[in-house]
Design a protein around this motif. Structure first.
Motif, PDB file in Angstrom:
ATOM      1  N   UNK A 119       1.051  -1.157  -0.105  1.00 32.02           N
ATOM      2  CA  UNK A 119       0.332   0.160   0.203  1.00 32.02           C
ATOM      3  C   UNK A 119       0.682   1.236   0.177  1.00 32.02           C
ATOM      4  N   UNK A 120       1.818   0.523   0.883  1.00 33.41           N
ATOM      5  CA  UNK A 120       2.782   2.386   0.887  1.00 33.41           C
ATOM      6  C   UNK A 120       3.361   2.966  -1.045  1.00 33.41           C
ATOM      7  N   UNK A 121       3.227   2.302  -1.770  1.00 34.34           N
ATOM      8  CA  UNK A 121       3.879   2.271  -2.551  1.00 34.34           C
ATOM      9  C   UNK A 121       2.955   3.477  -3.601  1.00 34.34           C
ATOM     10  N   UNK A 122       1.536   4.080  -2.659  1.00 35.09           N
ATOM     11  CA  UNK A 122       1.083   5.365  -3.529  1.00 35.09           C
ATOM     12  C   UNK A 122       1.673   6.515  -3.378  1.00 35.09           C
ATOM     13  N   UNK A 123       2.428   6.593  -1.710  1.00 37.28           N
ATOM     14  CA  UNK A 123       3.199   7.478  -1.294  1.00 37.28           C
ATOM     15  C   UNK A 123       4.362   8.124  -2.519  1.00 37.28           C
ATOM     16  N   UNK A 124       4.914   7.037  -2.780  1.00 32.64           N
ATOM     17  CA  UNK A 124       6.198   7.391  -4.309  1.00 32.64           C
ATOM     18  C   UNK A 124       5.920   7.073  -5.461  1.00 32.64           C
ATOM     19  N   UNK A 125       4.536   7.200  -5.458  1.00 34.68           N
ATOM     20  CA  UNK A 125       3.822   7.334  -7.105  1.00 34.68           C
ATOM     21  C   UNK A 125       4.025   8.666  -7.366  1.00 34.68           C
TER      22      UNK A 125
END
Length: 195
Positions: A119-125
């Protein structure tokens, strides 16, 4: 010498612990920026050094995702320590190459485990090429039906606790993860998951 000394220290090298510390320091550097810039810089410099050391001395064996270091506990909701450090350093450095590239390399396997740090991938988008948003959106679409099935196991709308004491940390982590997924993909993940 056979004389014990009170200032002896035994140290060890643990890439998992170095990654976890790097992630924490990178997050702290962002928090401190604009309030205590010298300390912010020291935190980021230390995070970068820890990352470089962990990259130079990788772990000899892969441990299950719930373990950290040489057998200590690891909070699964955050994902692997290396993933967490890569995401936090990508954000703290506004997408600097070594961290962004590592997020890109780890993305395919991590996006399959949205409940375990993916889920934390959204923070790196914002720091990744546009195609990653589409790939993550597809992963979230595949994740929501599984999530609904998991949540149906309890009447409370949160994942069932498989740990002790009701696992309130899991519930809080779930709420935080769902918040970020809702913010990124409101048409797929509704606000009810964040409550």
């Amino acid at each position: 010498s056979n004389n014990p000394h009170p200032r002896w220290a035994w140290t060890m090298t643990s890439p998992s612990m170095e990654y976890a510390a790097a992630a924490s320091l990178a997050a702290a550097s962002r928090t401190l920026k604009g309030w205590n810039d010298p300390l912010s810089k020291r935190c980021l410099d230390a995070a970068v050094k820890l990352w470089q050391d962990a990259q130079a001395h990788p772990a000899q064996k892969r441990l299950p995702r719930y373990l950290e270091g040489e057998g200590g506990y690891r909070e699964p909701i955050l994902g692997s320590p290396e993933w967490t450090a890569a995401v936090e350093l990508t954000i703290a450095t506004h997408g600097a190459d070594p961290y962004r590239k590592r997020v890109e390399e780890m993305f395919p396997s991590t996006a399959k485990e949205l409940a375990f740090g993916g889920w934390s991938a959204v923070r790196a988008l914002p720091y990744l090429p546009a195609g990653y948003r589409t790939r993550l959106e597809a992963a979230v679409k595949a994740f929501v039906p599984q999530l609904k099935q998991t949540l149906a196991a309890t009447p409370f709308g949160v994942p069932p606790s498989l740990g002790a004491w009701g696992d309130s940390a899991q519930v809080a982590g779930f709420g935080a993860a769902m918040y970020f997924l809702h913010e990124a993909f409101p048409d797929i993940v509704g606000p009810e998951y964040t409550l």
